[in-house]
Design a protein around this motif. Structure first.
Motif, PDB file in Angstrom:
ATOM      1  N   UNK A  23       7.978  55.814  19.670  1.00 31.85           N
ATOM      2  CA  UNK A  23       7.321  56.290  18.457  1.00 31.85           C
ATOM      3  C   UNK A  23       7.905  55.524  17.274  1.00 31.85           C
ATOM      4  N   UNK A  24       7.312  55.672  16.101  1.00 24.13           N
ATOM      5  CA  UNK A  24       7.851  55.009  14.921  1.00 24.13           C
ATOM      6  C   UNK A  24       9.293  55.424  14.642  1.00 24.13           C
ATOM      7  N   UNK A  25       9.619  56.679  14.958  1.00 28.69           N
ATOM      8  CA  UNK A  25      10.980  57.170  14.703  1.00 28.69           C
ATOM      9  C   UNK A  25      11.960  56.749  15.790  1.00 28.69           C
ATOM     10  N   UNK A  26      11.466  56.122  16.852  1.00 24.71           N
ATOM     11  CA  UNK A  26      12.347  55.580  17.873  1.00 24.71           C
ATOM     12  C   UNK A  26      12.433  56.334  19.176  1.00 24.71           C
ATOM     13  N   UNK A  27      11.749  57.472  19.308  1.00 20.57           N
ATOM     14  CA  UNK A  27      11.771  58.195  20.570  1.00 20.57           C
ATOM     15  C   UNK A  27      11.050  57.374  21.640  1.00 20.57           C
ATOM     16  N   UNK A  28      11.650  57.279  22.808  1.00 15.00           N
ATOM     17  CA  UNK A  28      11.056  56.543  23.914  1.00 15.00           C
ATOM     18  C   UNK A  28      10.262  57.483  24.809  1.00 15.00           C
ATOM     19  N   UNK A  29       9.205  56.954  25.424  1.00 15.20           N
ATOM     20  CA  UNK A  29       8.365  57.782  26.285  1.00 15.20           C
ATOM     21  C   UNK A  29       9.151  58.324  27.472  1.00 15.20           C
TER      22      UNK A  29
END
Length: 57
Positions: A23-29
């Motif tokens: 995500x834009x905030x850096x969370x990975x799938x």
């Protein structure tokens, strides 16, 4: 067009520039492998509620 996902009760935006795995905030799938209960799910919402994603936008 932006892709939106819901995770941890917030709506995030997928970072397509980074290959669509974050995500834009850096969370990975695949954060669920490290964080029990974490999952991305499809959402019809187009309102970003993640404060970090919103700050980048």
């Amino acid at each position: 067009m932006a892709t939106f996902v819901e995770a941890e009760g917030m709506v995030h935006v997928i970072n397509d520039v980074a290959g669509g795995e974050h995500t834009l905030c850096g969370d990975a799938f695949d954060l669920a492998s490290d964080e029990p209960g974490y999952v991305w799910s499809e959402t019809r919402s187009r309102t970003v509620t993640c404060p970090l994603c919103a700050a980048i936008i």
